[in-house]
Design a protein around this motif. Structure first.
Motif, PDB file in Angstrom:
ATOM      1  N   GLY A 200       3.183   8.809  10.532  1.00  0.00           N
ATOM      2  CA  GLY A 200       4.503   8.805  10.356  1.00  0.00           C
ATOM      3  C   GLY A 200       4.947   7.165  10.413  1.00  0.00           C
ATOM      4  N   PHE A 201       4.465   6.613  11.728  1.00  0.00           N
ATOM      5  CA  PHE A 201       4.737   5.218  11.918  1.00  0.00           C
ATOM      6  C   PHE A 201       4.007   4.378  10.861  1.00  0.00           C
ATOM      7  CE2 PHE A 201       2.968   1.280  13.781  1.00  0.00           C
ATOM      8  CZ  PHE A 201       4.189   0.740  14.447  1.00  0.00           C
ATOM      9  N   ALA A 202       2.901   4.706  10.408  1.00  0.00           N
ATOM     10  CA  ALA A 202       2.314   3.658   9.667  1.00  0.00           C
ATOM     11  C   ALA A 202       3.116   3.800   8.093  1.00  0.00           C
ATOM     12  CB  ALA A 202       0.784   4.359   8.946  1.00  0.00           C
ATOM     13  N   LYS A 203       3.468   4.815   7.770  1.00  0.00           N
ATOM     14  CA  LYS A 203       4.437   5.010   6.408  1.00  0.00           C
ATOM     15  C   LYS A 203       5.683   4.178   6.620  1.00  0.00           C
ATOM     16  CE  LYS A 203       3.029   9.656   4.772  1.00  0.00           C
ATOM     17  NZ  LYS A 203       3.165  10.955   4.780  1.00  0.00           N
ATOM     18  N   ALA A 204       6.299   4.314   7.814  1.00  0.00           N
ATOM     19  CA  ALA A 204       7.677   3.790   8.002  1.00  0.00           C
ATOM     20  C   ALA A 204       7.739   2.437   8.128  1.00  0.00           C
ATOM     21  CB  ALA A 204       8.291   4.595   9.341  1.00  0.00           C
ATOM     22  N   VAL A 205       6.649   1.796   8.899  1.00  0.00           N
ATOM     23  CA  VAL A 205       6.607   0.405   9.124  1.00  0.00           C
ATOM     24  C   VAL A 205       5.684  -0.758   8.502  1.00  0.00           C
ATOM     25  CG1 VAL A 205       6.323  -1.218  11.106  1.00  0.00           C
ATOM     26  CG2 VAL A 205       7.314   1.166  11.584  1.00  0.00           C
ATOM     27  N   ALA A 206       4.409   0.019   8.115  1.00  0.00           N
ATOM     28  CA  ALA A 206       3.407  -0.991   7.585  1.00  0.00           C
ATOM     29  C   ALA A 206       3.811  -1.532   6.241  1.00  0.00           C
ATOM     30  CB  ALA A 206       2.217  -0.068   7.280  1.00  0.00           C
ATOM     31  N   ASN A 207       3.333  -2.830   6.100  1.00  0.00           N
ATOM     32  CA  ASN A 207       3.238  -3.563   5.056  1.00  0.00           C
ATOM     33  C   ASN A 207       2.210  -3.072   4.205  1.00  0.00           C
ATOM     34  OD1 ASN A 207       4.497  -5.756   7.122  1.00  0.00           O
ATOM     35  ND2 ASN A 207       5.835  -5.645   5.086  1.00  0.00           N
ATOM     36  N   LYS A 208       1.119  -2.921   4.988  1.00  0.00           N
ATOM     37  CA  LYS A 208      -0.227  -2.484   4.514  1.00  0.00           C
ATOM     38  C   LYS A 208      -1.101  -1.617   5.350  1.00  0.00           C
ATOM     39  CE  LYS A 208      -3.580  -6.110   4.416  1.00  0.00           C
ATOM     40  NZ  LYS A 208      -3.974  -7.351   4.219  1.00  0.00           N
ATOM     41  N   ILE A 209      -1.841  -0.690   4.761  1.00  0.00           N
ATOM     42  CA  ILE A 209      -2.547   0.055   5.671  1.00  0.00           C
ATOM     43  C   ILE A 209      -3.939  -0.372   5.260  1.00  0.00           C
ATOM     44  CG2 ILE A 209      -3.212   2.501   6.203  1.00  0.00           C
ATOM     45  CD1 ILE A 209      -0.121   3.300   5.598  1.00  0.00           C
ATOM     46  N   VAL A 210      -4.748  -0.348   6.052  1.00  0.00           N
ATOM     47  CA  VAL A 210      -6.455  -0.446   6.085  1.00  0.00           C
ATOM     48  C   VAL A 210      -6.956   0.694   6.511  1.00  0.00           C
ATOM     49  CG1 VAL A 210      -8.311  -2.035   6.726  1.00  0.00           C
ATOM     50  CG2 VAL A 210      -6.082  -2.953   6.255  1.00  0.00           C
ATOM     51  N   PHE A 211      -7.690   1.247   5.657  1.00  0.00           N
ATOM     52  CA  PHE A 211      -8.977   2.439   6.186  1.00  0.00           C
ATOM     53  C   PHE A 211     -10.174   1.945   6.508  1.00  0.00           C
ATOM     54  CE2 PHE A 211     -11.580   5.845   4.722  1.00  0.00           C
ATOM     55  CZ  PHE A 211     -11.310   6.779   6.140  1.00  0.00           C
ATOM     56  N   MET A 212     -10.730   2.048   7.580  1.00  0.00           N
ATOM     57  CA  MET A 212     -12.013   1.698   7.942  1.00  0.00           C
ATOM     58  C   MET A 212     -12.884   2.895   8.118  1.00  0.00           C
ATOM     59  SD  MET A 212     -11.558  -1.328  10.739  1.00  0.00           S
ATOM     60  CE  MET A 212     -13.366  -1.261  11.241  1.00  0.00           C
ATOM     61  N   SER A 213     -14.169   2.922   7.592  1.00  0.00           N
ATOM     62  CA  SER A 213     -15.037   4.091   7.766  1.00  0.00           C
ATOM     63  C   SER A 213     -16.514   3.203   7.748  1.00  0.00           C
ATOM     64  CB  SER A 213     -15.028   4.604   6.274  1.00  0.00           C
ATOM     65  OG  SER A 213     -16.047   5.712   6.404  1.00  0.00           O
ATOM     66  N   ASN A 214     -17.328   3.636   8.762  1.00  0.00           N
ATOM     67  CA  ASN A 214     -18.591   3.191   9.091  1.00  0.00           C
ATOM     68  C   ASN A 214     -18.569   1.603   9.006  1.00  0.00           C
ATOM     69  OD1 ASN A 214     -19.571   5.869   8.860  1.00  0.00           O
ATOM     70  ND2 ASN A 214     -19.768   5.814   6.566  1.00  0.00           N
ATOM     71  N   GLY A 215     -17.767   1.120   9.723  1.00  0.00           N
ATOM     72  CA  GLY A 215     -17.650  -0.279   9.960  1.00  0.00           C
ATOM     73  C   GLY A 215     -17.333  -1.092   8.757  1.00  0.00           C
ATOM     74  N   VAL A 216     -16.785  -0.527   7.843  1.00  0.00           N
ATOM     75  CA  VAL A 216     -16.252  -1.541   6.729  1.00  0.00           C
ATOM     76  C   VAL A 216     -14.792  -0.924   6.149  1.00  0.00           C
ATOM     77  CG1 VAL A 216     -18.726  -1.800   5.599  1.00  0.00           C
ATOM     78  CG2 VAL A 216     -17.191   0.118   4.611  1.00  0.00           C
ATOM     79  N   VAL A 217     -14.168  -1.927   5.375  1.00  0.00           N
ATOM     80  CA  VAL A 217     -12.822  -1.728   4.788  1.00  0.00           C
ATOM     81  C   VAL A 217     -13.168  -1.048   3.699  1.00  0.00           C
ATOM     82  CG1 VAL A 217     -10.785  -2.609   3.814  1.00  0.00           C
ATOM     83  CG2 VAL A 217     -11.888  -3.764   6.017  1.00  0.00           C
ATOM     84  N   ALA A 218     -12.923   0.375   3.657  1.00  0.00           N
ATOM     85  CA  ALA A 218     -13.155   1.446   2.750  1.00  0.00           C
ATOM     86  C   ALA A 218     -12.006   1.364   1.753  1.00  0.00           C
ATOM     87  CB  ALA A 218     -13.334   2.660   3.061  1.00  0.00           C
ATOM     88  N   GLU A 219     -10.798   1.021   1.924  1.00  0.00           N
ATOM     89  CA  GLU A 219      -9.604   0.998   1.026  1.00  0.00           C
ATOM     90  C   GLU A 219      -8.380   0.143   1.809  1.00  0.00           C
ATOM     91  OE1 GLU A 219      -7.084   3.959  -1.693  1.00  0.00           O
ATOM     92  OE2 GLU A 219      -9.032   4.302  -1.389  1.00  0.00           O
ATOM     93  N   GLU A 220      -7.746  -0.227   1.299  1.00  0.00           N
ATOM     94  CA  GLU A 220      -6.379  -0.861   1.761  1.00  0.00           C
ATOM     95  C   GLU A 220      -5.359  -0.996   0.719  1.00  0.00           C
ATOM     96  OE1 GLU A 220      -6.222  -5.344   2.402  1.00  0.00           O
ATOM     97  OE2 GLU A 220      -8.323  -4.926   2.757  1.00  0.00           O
ATOM     98  N   GLY A 221      -4.257  -0.867   1.152  1.00  0.00           N
ATOM     99  CA  GLY A 221      -2.953  -1.140   0.258  1.00  0.00           C
ATOM    100  C   GLY A 221      -1.749  -0.861   0.861  1.00  0.00           C
ATOM    101  N   PRO A 222      -0.612  -0.971   0.132  1.00  0.00           N
ATOM    102  CA  PRO A 222       0.703  -0.715   0.395  1.00  0.00           C
ATOM    103  C   PRO A 222       0.954   0.848   0.863  1.00  0.00           C
ATOM    104  CG  PRO A 222       1.058  -1.247  -1.710  1.00  0.00           C
ATOM    105  CD  PRO A 222      -0.418  -1.382  -1.273  1.00  0.00           C
ATOM    106  N   PRO A 223       1.750   1.298   1.931  1.00  0.00           N
ATOM    107  CA  PRO A 223       1.686   2.689   2.375  1.00  0.00           C
ATOM    108  C   PRO A 223       1.874   3.531   1.199  1.00  0.00           C
ATOM    109  CG  PRO A 223       3.273   1.302   3.710  1.00  0.00           C
ATOM    110  CD  PRO A 223       2.630   0.513   2.848  1.00  0.00           C
ATOM    111  N   GLU A 224       2.993   3.433   0.381  1.00  0.00           N
ATOM    112  CA  GLU A 224       3.378   4.448  -1.026  1.00  0.00           C
ATOM    113  C   GLU A 224       2.200   4.597  -1.623  1.00  0.00           C
ATOM    114  OE1 GLU A 224       4.802   0.116  -1.590  1.00  0.00           O
ATOM    115  OE2 GLU A 224       5.147   1.769   0.098  1.00  0.00           O
ATOM    116  N   GLU A 225       1.369   3.724  -1.883  1.00  0.00           N
ATOM    117  CA  GLU A 225       0.127   4.058  -2.894  1.00  0.00           C
ATOM    118  C   GLU A 225      -0.835   4.462  -2.260  1.00  0.00           C
ATOM    119  OE1 GLU A 225      -2.941   0.827  -5.069  1.00  0.00           O
ATOM    120  OE2 GLU A 225      -0.977   0.112  -4.928  1.00  0.00           O
ATOM    121  N   PHE A 226      -1.157   3.952  -1.091  1.00  0.00           N
ATOM    122  CA  PHE A 226      -2.301   4.377  -0.042  1.00  0.00           C
ATOM    123  C   PHE A 226      -2.216   5.949   0.099  1.00  0.00           C
ATOM    124  CE2 PHE A 226      -4.166   4.885   4.088  1.00  0.00           C
ATOM    125  CZ  PHE A 226      -5.424   4.059   4.047  1.00  0.00           C
ATOM    126  N   PHE A 227      -1.017   6.517   0.613  1.00  0.00           N
ATOM    127  CA  PHE A 227      -1.004   7.821   0.643  1.00  0.00           C
ATOM    128  C   PHE A 227      -0.786   8.766  -0.450  1.00  0.00           C
ATOM    129  CE2 PHE A 227       0.773   6.193   4.921  1.00  0.00           C
ATOM    130  CZ  PHE A 227      -0.548   6.835   5.792  1.00  0.00           C
TER     131      PHE A 227
END
Length: 244
Positions: A200-227
């Motif tokens: 909820g905090f990520a959706k409300a405040v973030a300019n960019k969300i970064v998803f990490m998996s197995n030590g790499v950045v697997a995906e990133e983007g603005p909250p609306e597109e990301f979710f």
């Protein structure tokens, strides 16, 4: 827009365990970047590398114009630019709130007691805890201690704030009082990098969300597109577990 933090092909291992495996990331001035991902994916390690608490094995980390991986770093200068708040509050139990807050500005920045105290009072008022100035950490709730820990980091007037799962040790009813302080901070224009499970905090405040998996950045983007439209299969699986 000025880049405040830049990671270039950052690698970090603990023994045979590859924790960061070629991370590239940028945080620009005034941005709130929220980092999410399963436990053990390297989120917290990445923050600790940015703050010099862990050394990297390869790659480069820039904090503004300072290459903190160059081996010639004045960490006292860097840590005044970059504040960090941890999952555990790390307050000095034998000092009251005010002493906890004014210690570093007086010692490191050579502020007078009067200057440090006046600024501490402004920040305590901002987080709704001015009445706790003489209390000791053991007399405060977890949420109050974490808000004090945030104020302590802000006392050094940093340009960037790093938050490492700061609500994960709190009881559910105390989480919002800490998140509200962070939301207020974000709205004031503070550059922030936040590792959290609070979607909820990520959706409300973030300019960019970064998803990490197995030590790499697997995906990133603005909250609306990301979710709304996740592309990476690991991210889809992760979100299905954390979004109720």
């Amino acid at each position: 827009m000025e880049t405040m933090i830049r990671l270039e092909n950052v690698h970090k291992t603990f023994g045979s365990l590859q924790v960061l495996n070629g991370i590239n990331m940028e945080v620009k001035k005034g941005e709130v970047v929220v980092v999410i991902g399963p436990s053990g994916c390297g989120k917290s390690t990445q923050l600790r590398c940015i703050n010099g608490l862990e050394n990297i094995d390869a790659g480069r980390i820039m904090v503004k114009d300072i290459d903190i991986t160059s081996g010639k770093v004045d960490w006292q200068v860097v840590r005044q630019k970059v504040g960090m708040v941890f999952q555990s509050y790390n307050l000095y139990p034998h000092l009251n709130v005010m002493r906890n807050l004014i210690l570093s500005p007086m010692k490191v920045q050579k502020k007078t007691k009067k200057e440090a105290t006046e600024y501490a009072e402004i920040l305590l008022d901002r987080v709704g805890l001015l009445d706790k100035r003489d209390a000791y950490p053991g007399q405060l709730s977890g949420g109050q201690q974490q808000r004090i820990a945030i104020v302590r980091a802000l006392m050094m007037q940093p340009e960037v704030m790093l938050f490492d799962e700061v609500t994960s040790a709190l009881d559910p009813e105390l989480i919002n009082e800490v998140l509200n302080v962070m939301i207020d901070l974000a709205k004031s224009g503070m550059t922030m990098m936040v590792v959290t499970h609070e979607m909820g905090f990520a959706k409300a405040v973030a300019n960019k969300i970064v998803f990490m998996s197995n030590g790499v950045v697997a995906e990133e983007g603005p909250p609306e597109e990301f979710f709304a439209n996740p592309k990476d299969e690991r991210l889809k699986s992760f979100l299905s577990k954390v979004l109720h």
